[in-house]
Motif scaffolding. Structure first.
Motif, short mmCIF file in Angstrom:
data_model
loop_
_atom_site.label_atom_id
_atom_site.label_comp_id
_atom_site.label_asym_id
_atom_site.label_seq_id
_atom_site.Cartn_x
_atom_site.Cartn_y
_atom_site.Cartn_z
N ASN A 1 0.80 -1.22 0.00
CA ASN A 1 0.00 0.00 0.00
C ASN A 1 0.83 1.27 0.00
OD1 ASN A 1 -2.80 -0.69 -0.06
ND2 ASN A 1 -2.58 -1.56 1.97
N CYS A 2 2.10 1.18 0.29
CA CYS A 2 2.94 2.38 0.39
C CYS A 2 2.95 3.14 -0.94
CB CYS A 2 4.36 2.00 0.79
SG CYS A 2 5.45 3.44 1.02
N GLY A 3 2.62 4.42 -0.88
CA GLY A 3 2.59 5.22 -2.10
C GLY A 3 3.96 5.62 -2.60
N LEU A 4 4.97 5.48 -1.74
CA LEU A 4 6.33 5.87 -2.10
C LEU A 4 7.05 4.70 -2.78
CD1 LEU A 4 8.28 8.26 -1.92
CD2 LEU A 4 9.02 7.40 0.31
N LYS A 5 7.16 4.77 -4.10
CA LYS A 5 7.80 3.71 -4.88
C LYS A 5 8.63 4.34 -5.99
CE LYS A 5 4.38 -0.03 -4.29
NZ LYS A 5 3.47 0.60 -3.32
N ALA A 6 9.56 3.57 -6.52
CA ALA A 6 10.41 4.03 -7.62
C ALA A 6 10.45 2.96 -8.70
CB ALA A 6 11.81 4.34 -7.11
N TYR A 7 10.50 3.41 -9.96
CA TYR A 7 10.47 2.50 -11.10
C TYR A 7 11.43 2.98 -12.18
CZ TYR A 7 5.80 2.02 -9.02
OH TYR A 7 4.76 1.89 -8.15
N ARG A 8 11.97 2.02 -12.90
CA ARG A 8 12.62 2.39 -14.17
C ARG A 8 11.54 2.90 -15.11
NH1 ARG A 8 15.55 -1.14 -17.65
NH2 ARG A 8 14.49 -2.98 -16.86
N ASN A 9 11.89 3.87 -15.93
CA ASN A 9 10.90 4.45 -16.83
C ASN A 9 10.26 3.40 -17.73
OD1 ASN A 9 10.09 5.82 -19.56
ND2 ASN A 9 10.22 7.50 -18.10
N LYS A 10 11.08 2.43 -18.14
CA LYS A 10 10.57 1.38 -19.04
C LYS A 10 9.45 0.58 -18.38
CE LYS A 10 13.61 -0.70 -21.56
NZ LYS A 10 14.70 -1.61 -22.03
N VAL A 11 9.49 0.46 -17.07
CA VAL A 11 8.46 -0.30 -16.36
C VAL A 11 7.11 0.39 -16.47
CG1 VAL A 11 7.69 -1.16 -14.11
CG2 VAL A 11 10.11 -1.31 -14.74
N VAL A 12 7.06 1.69 -16.14
CA VAL A 12 5.77 2.39 -16.13
C VAL A 12 5.21 2.57 -17.53
CG1 VAL A 12 6.35 3.55 -13.98
CG2 VAL A 12 6.81 4.70 -16.15
N LYS A 13 6.06 2.50 -18.55
CA LYS A 13 5.58 2.63 -19.92
C LYS A 13 4.98 1.32 -20.44
CE LYS A 13 7.00 6.89 -20.32
NZ LYS A 13 6.04 8.01 -20.19
N ASN A 14 5.18 0.26 -19.71
CA ASN A 14 4.71 -1.05 -20.18
C ASN A 14 3.62 -1.65 -19.32
OD1 ASN A 14 6.44 -2.23 -22.59
ND2 ASN A 14 7.85 -1.05 -21.29
N ILE A 15 3.00 -0.86 -18.47
CA ILE A 15 1.88 -1.34 -17.67
C ILE A 15 0.72 -0.36 -17.78
CG2 ILE A 15 3.31 -2.61 -16.02
CD1 ILE A 15 3.04 -0.28 -14.09
N HIS A 16 -0.47 -0.87 -17.56
CA HIS A 16 -1.68 -0.04 -17.55
C HIS A 16 -2.41 -0.33 -16.26
CE1 HIS A 16 -5.37 1.96 -18.55
NE2 HIS A 16 -6.05 0.82 -18.60
N ILE A 17 -2.71 0.70 -15.49
CA ILE A 17 -3.37 0.50 -14.20
C ILE A 17 -4.72 1.21 -14.18
CG2 ILE A 17 -1.30 0.08 -12.85
CD1 ILE A 17 -1.27 2.96 -12.04
N TYR A 18 -5.67 0.60 -13.47
CA TYR A 18 -7.02 1.13 -13.36
C TYR A 18 -7.64 0.59 -12.09
CZ TYR A 18 -7.97 -3.52 -15.20
OH TYR A 18 -7.98 -4.88 -15.38
N GLY A 19 -8.83 1.04 -11.76
CA GLY A 19 -9.51 0.56 -10.54
C GLY A 19 -8.67 0.84 -9.31
N GLU A 20 -8.34 -0.22 -8.55
CA GLU A 20 -7.47 -0.12 -7.38
C GLU A 20 -6.12 -0.79 -7.65
OE1 GLU A 20 -8.35 1.47 -4.50
OE2 GLU A 20 -10.23 2.04 -5.45
#
Length: 319
Positions: free
Chosen positions: A153-172
């Protein structure tokens, strides 16, 4: 080149925004990072958007998105991820409970080769009504996902840019970004103990219902991952089992009647037996599951859904 993108969902946090953005800028400048801060106003009913406009007018590194209404944290993160250009993308909440002083450590861990680094609020400044359900939630999520994180649940996270460009999030789904990252080929997931600040302004925007919604989404994302490409493997298996069960029961009832008649025994009519109707229901359900599988197979060939949020205004983005 931008080293760090900080993505911050905002919902009714007008009081904390000036302090938060100043704190982030101070940390970034002290360490010589090139950065951007993306503030996503998720349908706030206070002056949050006006504050974002004022702050971004005096600092080009602050960028703002304004949703037409409240779409939720996952939608806000998804919008921020799509626009983030930093080599490392860091997410944090806008309520000052996540400390920007953690940014250099998170950046270093991703730079050293991790795909995802999740914060762990080992010592929390939350009431027991939040900490106990959270521990139970995290335990179940670890068991189902196989990812050994203490605090999903922790909102403080870090990602490689390539990670966030390859996922789609919705809902919870924002709670399960490490899980989505792993399933999309980014298995290097680490954890960092982070400082948890007591809330300084306002009140928590999340209720106990978020845990129920979170569990339902965990089941959903697990199912989608396993059977997204071949839904017939799931529905077809259930349909086959149901159909065969009904067929075998019906065949047995017919055989039993024919055998009884051949021996001159008194036998009941097949349609007078409740078991026959149960078998009939099983056959019908089996056929329906097969049809569902075929429809699901057709749906997987469609393109991904459009973004489930609408943006009213953007600030300081280059196109």
């Amino acid at each position: 080149m931008t080293q760090i993108s900080v993505v911050v969902p905002v919902f009714n946090e007008e009081e904390s925004l000036p302090e938060l953005t100043h704190w982030i800028s101070r940390v970034m400048n002290a360490h010589g990072f090139s950065y951007e801060v993306i503030l996503i106003n998720d349908g706030s009913t206070d002056r949050s958007w006006e504050v974002i406009q004022q702050l971004s007018a005096s600092n080009a590194s602050l960028k703002g998105l304004n949703f037409t209404r409240n779409y939720g944290k996952s939608a806000a993160l998804d919008a921020g991820f799509k626009r983030a250009v930093g080599d490392v993308v860091i997410t944090m909440d806008a309520d000052l409970q996540d400390s920007p002083d953690e940014i250099p450590g998170l950046f270093a861990m991703v730079s050293d080769g991790l795909d995802v680094v999740s914060g762990w609020k080992k010592e929390r400044h939350d009431p027991i009504s939040k900490t106990i359900p959270s521990k139970f939630f995290n335990g179940v999520t670890r068991w189902i996902s196989g990812i050994q994180l203490h605090d999903f649940n922790c909102g403080l996270k870090a990602y490689r840019n390539k990670v966030v460009k390859n996922i789609h999030i919705y809902g919870e789904m924002h709670r399960y970004i490490p899980l989505l990252a792993k399933w999309n080929g980014f298995p290097k997931i680490g954890e960092k103990v982070v400082q948890h600040q007591a809330r300084k302004y306002g009140y928590s925007k999340f209720g106990i219902e978020r845990f129920l919604n979170g569990f339902l989404d965990l089941i959903s994302v697990s199912f989608v991952h396993r059977y997204k490409k071949k839904p017939m493997h799931f529905f077809g298996l259930l349909g086959t089992l149901s159909f065969l069960t009904g067929f075998i029961i019906t065949a047995w009832l017919i055989f039993e009647k024919i055998y009884g008649l051949s021996k001159g025994l008194k036998v009941r009519e097949i349609v007078d037996q409740p078991l026959f109707f149960l078998a009939l229901v099983a056959i019908i359900i089996g056929v329906q599951l097969f049809v569902t599988g075929f429809i699901a197979e057709l749906m997987t060939s469609n393109q991904a859904k459009e973004a489930e949020y609408k943006i009213d205004e953007e600030i300081n983005f280059d196109f």
